[in-house]
Design a protein around this motif. Structure first.
Motif, PDB file in Angstrom:
ATOM      1  N   PRO A  27      14.023  10.104  -3.701  1.00  0.00           N
ATOM      2  CA  PRO A  27      12.584   9.878  -3.064  1.00  0.00           C
ATOM      3  C   PRO A  27      11.570   9.834  -4.000  1.00  0.00           C
ATOM      4  O   PRO A  27      11.730  10.643  -5.085  1.00  0.00           O
ATOM      5  N   LEU A  28      10.738   8.956  -3.896  1.00  0.00           N
ATOM      6  CA  LEU A  28       9.550   8.618  -4.572  1.00  0.00           C
ATOM      7  C   LEU A  28       8.523   8.019  -3.740  1.00  0.00           C
ATOM      8  O   LEU A  28       8.697   6.863  -3.299  1.00  0.00           O
ATOM      9  N   GLY A  29       7.248   8.701  -3.615  1.00  0.00           N
ATOM     10  CA  GLY A  29       6.414   8.199  -2.732  1.00  0.00           C
ATOM     11  C   GLY A  29       5.634   6.785  -3.190  1.00  0.00           C
ATOM     12  O   GLY A  29       6.098   6.624  -4.232  1.00  0.00           O
ATOM     13  N   GLU A  30       5.179   5.901  -2.155  1.00  0.00           N
ATOM     14  CA  GLU A  30       4.973   4.591  -2.555  1.00  0.00           C
ATOM     15  C   GLU A  30       3.726   4.729  -3.789  1.00  0.00           C
ATOM     16  O   GLU A  30       3.999   3.898  -4.632  1.00  0.00           O
ATOM     17  N   GLY A  31       2.922   5.524  -3.747  1.00  0.00           N
ATOM     18  CA  GLY A  31       2.021   5.590  -4.919  1.00  0.00           C
ATOM     19  C   GLY A  31       2.569   5.843  -6.160  1.00  0.00           C
ATOM     20  O   GLY A  31       2.418   5.291  -7.256  1.00  0.00           O
ATOM     21  N   GLU A  32       3.433   6.795  -6.094  1.00  0.00           N
ATOM     22  CA  GLU A  32       3.965   7.321  -7.375  1.00  0.00           C
ATOM     23  C   GLU A  32       5.165   6.169  -7.855  1.00  0.00           C
ATOM     24  O   GLU A  32       5.179   5.764  -9.138  1.00  0.00           O
ATOM     25  N   SER A  33       5.761   5.352  -6.777  1.00  0.00           N
ATOM     26  CA  SER A  33       6.601   4.440  -7.129  1.00  0.00           C
ATOM     27  C   SER A  33       5.819   3.501  -7.921  1.00  0.00           C
ATOM     28  O   SER A  33       6.195   2.588  -8.961  1.00  0.00           O
ATOM     29  N   ALA A  34       4.690   2.928  -7.466  1.00  0.00           N
ATOM     30  CA  ALA A  34       3.703   1.755  -8.031  1.00  0.00           C
ATOM     31  C   ALA A  34       3.387   2.260  -9.524  1.00  0.00           C
ATOM     32  O   ALA A  34       3.432   1.441 -10.399  1.00  0.00           O
ATOM     33  N   ARG A  35       2.950   3.363  -9.571  1.00  0.00           N
ATOM     34  CA  ARG A  35       2.533   3.868 -10.903  1.00  0.00           C
ATOM     35  C   ARG A  35       3.704   3.960 -11.897  1.00  0.00           C
ATOM     36  O   ARG A  35       3.762   3.508 -13.277  1.00  0.00           O
ATOM     37  N   THR A  36       4.923   4.338 -11.581  1.00  0.00           N
ATOM     38  CA  THR A  36       6.216   4.307 -12.195  1.00  0.00           C
ATOM     39  C   THR A  36       6.550   2.748 -12.730  1.00  0.00           C
ATOM     40  O   THR A  36       7.064   2.747 -13.890  1.00  0.00           O
ATOM     41  N   ALA A  37       6.516   1.915 -11.603  1.00  0.00           N
ATOM     42  CA  ALA A  37       6.761   0.702 -12.134  1.00  0.00           C
ATOM     43  C   ALA A  37       5.768   0.084 -13.119  1.00  0.00           C
ATOM     44  O   ALA A  37       6.240  -0.766 -13.791  1.00  0.00           O
ATOM     45  N   ALA A  38       4.637   0.274 -12.964  1.00  0.00           N
ATOM     46  CA  ALA A  38       3.643  -0.246 -13.726  1.00  0.00           C
ATOM     47  C   ALA A  38       4.020   0.232 -15.076  1.00  0.00           C
ATOM     48  O   ALA A  38       3.984  -0.318 -16.182  1.00  0.00           O
ATOM     49  N   ALA A  39       4.522   1.681 -15.474  1.00  0.00           N
ATOM     50  CA  ALA A  39       4.716   2.150 -16.721  1.00  0.00           C
ATOM     51  C   ALA A  39       5.927   1.428 -17.062  1.00  0.00           C
ATOM     52  O   ALA A  39       6.106   1.345 -18.472  1.00  0.00           O
ATOM     53  N   LEU A  40       6.870   1.370 -16.235  1.00  0.00           N
ATOM     54  CA  LEU A  40       8.147   0.429 -16.921  1.00  0.00           C
ATOM     55  C   LEU A  40       7.743  -1.024 -17.247  1.00  0.00           C
ATOM     56  O   LEU A  40       8.487  -1.428 -18.301  1.00  0.00           O
ATOM     57  N   GLU A  41       6.963  -1.583 -16.732  1.00  0.00           N
ATOM     58  CA  GLU A  41       6.496  -2.931 -17.100  1.00  0.00           C
ATOM     59  C   GLU A  41       5.853  -2.798 -18.205  1.00  0.00           C
ATOM     60  O   GLU A  41       6.018  -3.683 -19.280  1.00  0.00           O
ATOM     61  N   ARG A  42       4.863  -2.167 -18.490  1.00  0.00           N
ATOM     62  CA  ARG A  42       4.305  -1.889 -19.902  1.00  0.00           C
ATOM     63  C   ARG A  42       5.384  -1.569 -21.020  1.00  0.00           C
ATOM     64  O   ARG A  42       5.197  -1.920 -22.165  1.00  0.00           O
ATOM     65  N   ALA A  43       6.167  -0.851 -20.690  1.00  0.00           N
ATOM     66  CA  ALA A  43       7.232  -0.401 -21.574  1.00  0.00           C
ATOM     67  C   ALA A  43       8.119  -1.412 -22.055  1.00  0.00           C
ATOM     68  O   ALA A  43       8.976  -1.650 -22.917  1.00  0.00           O
ATOM     69  N   GLY A  44       8.048  -2.756 -21.018  1.00  0.00           N
ATOM     70  CA  GLY A  44       9.235  -3.857 -21.446  1.00  0.00           C
ATOM     71  C   GLY A  44      10.637  -3.601 -20.955  1.00  0.00           C
ATOM     72  O   GLY A  44      11.515  -3.945 -21.288  1.00  0.00           O
ATOM     73  N   ALA A  45      10.625  -2.573 -20.025  1.00  0.00           N
ATOM     74  CA  ALA A  45      11.977  -2.003 -19.786  1.00  0.00           C
ATOM     75  C   ALA A  45      12.963  -3.173 -18.919  1.00  0.00           C
ATOM     76  O   ALA A  45      14.223  -2.977 -18.769  1.00  0.00           O
ATOM     77  N   LEU A  46      12.240  -3.768 -18.121  1.00  0.00           N
ATOM     78  CA  LEU A  46      12.982  -4.987 -17.376  1.00  0.00           C
ATOM     79  C   LEU A  46      13.459  -5.959 -18.037  1.00  0.00           C
ATOM     80  O   LEU A  46      12.783  -6.916 -18.353  1.00  0.00           O
ATOM     81  N   PRO A  47      14.859  -6.225 -18.482  1.00  0.00           N
ATOM     82  CA  PRO A  47      15.205  -7.343 -18.979  1.00  0.00           C
ATOM     83  C   PRO A  47      14.954  -8.635 -18.148  1.00  0.00           C
ATOM     84  O   PRO A  47      15.243  -8.875 -16.944  1.00  0.00           O
ATOM     85  N   GLY A  48      14.169  -9.831 -18.627  1.00  0.00           N
ATOM     86  CA  GLY A  48      13.806 -10.862 -18.113  1.00  0.00           C
ATOM     87  C   GLY A  48      12.249 -10.419 -17.363  1.00  0.00           C
ATOM     88  O   GLY A  48      11.762 -11.616 -17.085  1.00  0.00           O
ATOM     89  N   GLY A  49      11.982  -9.420 -17.348  1.00  0.00           N
ATOM     90  CA  GLY A  49      10.582  -9.089 -17.159  1.00  0.00           C
ATOM     91  C   GLY A  49       9.314  -9.363 -18.408  1.00  0.00           C
ATOM     92  O   GLY A  49       9.697  -9.873 -19.287  1.00  0.00           O
ATOM     93  N   ALA A  50       8.400  -8.624 -18.242  1.00  0.00           N
ATOM     94  CA  ALA A  50       7.342  -8.799 -19.178  1.00  0.00           C
ATOM     95  C   ALA A  50       7.849  -8.088 -20.500  1.00  0.00           C
ATOM     96  O   ALA A  50       8.654  -6.990 -20.505  1.00  0.00           O
ATOM     97  N   ALA A  51       7.294  -8.573 -21.398  1.00  0.00           N
ATOM     98  CA  ALA A  51       7.761  -8.001 -22.772  1.00  0.00           C
ATOM     99  C   ALA A  51       7.003  -6.589 -23.054  1.00  0.00           C
ATOM    100  O   ALA A  51       5.815  -6.535 -22.539  1.00  0.00           O
ATOM    101  N   PRO A  52       7.515  -5.781 -23.999  1.00  0.00           N
ATOM    102  CA  PRO A  52       6.813  -4.558 -24.265  1.00  0.00           C
ATOM    103  C   PRO A  52       5.454  -4.855 -24.797  1.00  0.00           C
ATOM    104  O   PRO A  52       5.265  -5.573 -25.470  1.00  0.00           O
ATOM    105  N   VAL A  53       4.517  -3.873 -24.188  1.00  0.00           N
ATOM    106  CA  VAL A  53       3.208  -3.912 -24.769  1.00  0.00           C
ATOM    107  C   VAL A  53       3.216  -3.526 -26.302  1.00  0.00           C
ATOM    108  O   VAL A  53       2.507  -3.748 -27.178  1.00  0.00           O
TER     109      VAL A  53
END
Length: 231
Positions: free
Chosen positions: A34-60
């Motif tokens: 379980p993860l609320g919508e707001g927390e899920s969005a914040r966590t996804a944004a942090a993972l994106e900044r980290a570059g954790a998704l292969p094929g996604g955004a490069a790490p900041v």
């Protein structure tokens, strides 16, 4: 010059991985975390900044303790997994199972969408008798993605960095693909989204064409000019 063979990059060229928030949500749902919508969005944004998704955004910024690993991440399956799960672990997640599950999710065919014009362009190249190779810096077997989306019949060879211990822009990786196609570099075109990595094909004498690494819904027809370049 008559183009007899076209080499394509995978991620950001023929296919685009799902958005980071959808990637995270799929795994949360699968593991019933379980993860609320707001927390899920914040966590996804942090993972994106980290570059954790292969094929996604490069790490900041790549953490210092992962820098050496990051530089060679595409040379083996083990290095690739270690690099991306390492980046993901820079972000606190509510369940430790999520780190490995996120990595596994990105390899699933349903996590990828072909660009809207990919099938038409590949089919037209096949119709014209132009050979096609996929040359990718990657740490896992992408062939099931092509098969699942119906694009595998248009590809004559796959040359994947982790299977050879070589990553682009090393010209040897492109040379392996051209050898498999039986195509002289001077009769070949490389299509990719990374000017450094994919531009390595120019060292062999290949023509090179770049597309922008954009979400699939924002890039409906960037591959079509390839047909004009082939002639």
């Amino acid at each position: 010059m008559t183009i007899k063979g076209v080499l394509f990059d995978f991620s950001g060229t023929l296919f685009r991985v799902e958005p980071t928030e959808a990637w995270l949500r799929a795994v949360l749902d699968d593991l019933e975390v379980p993860l609320g919508e707001g927390e899920s969005a914040r966590t996804a944004a942090a993972l994106e900044r980290a570059g954790a998704l292969p094929g996604g955004a490069a790490p900041v910024a790549v953490p210092a303790h992962l820098a050496e690993l990051w530089a060679v991440r595409d040379q083996s399956a083990e290095l690739h997994r270690a690099a991306f799960t390492g980046l993901a672990r820079e972000v606190p997640l509510p369940d430790p199972r999520l780190y490995d599950a996120l990595y596994s999710r990105h390899m699933a065919p349903q996590a990828w969408r072909p660009y809207d014009d990919a099938a038409d362009v590949l089919a037209e190249l096949r119709e014209r008798g132009v050979k096609v190779g996929v040359v990718s810096n990657i740490g896992w077997d992408l062939r099931p993605v092509f098969r699942s989306h119906g694009l595998d019949p248009y590809v004559d060879t796959y040359v994947l960095s982790y299977e050879h211990g070589i990553q682009k822009p090393d010209p040897r990786l492109f040379a392996l693909a051209l050898e498999a196609l039986g195509t002289d570099p001077r009769d070949a075109l490389m299509v990719g989204d990374d000017r450094r990595a994919d531009g390595g094909a120019a060292g062999l004498g290949c023509a090179v064409h770049f597309v922008d690494h954009l979400p699939a819904d924002r890039r409906p027809d960037a591959l079509r000019p390839v047909l004009g370049l082939v002639g």
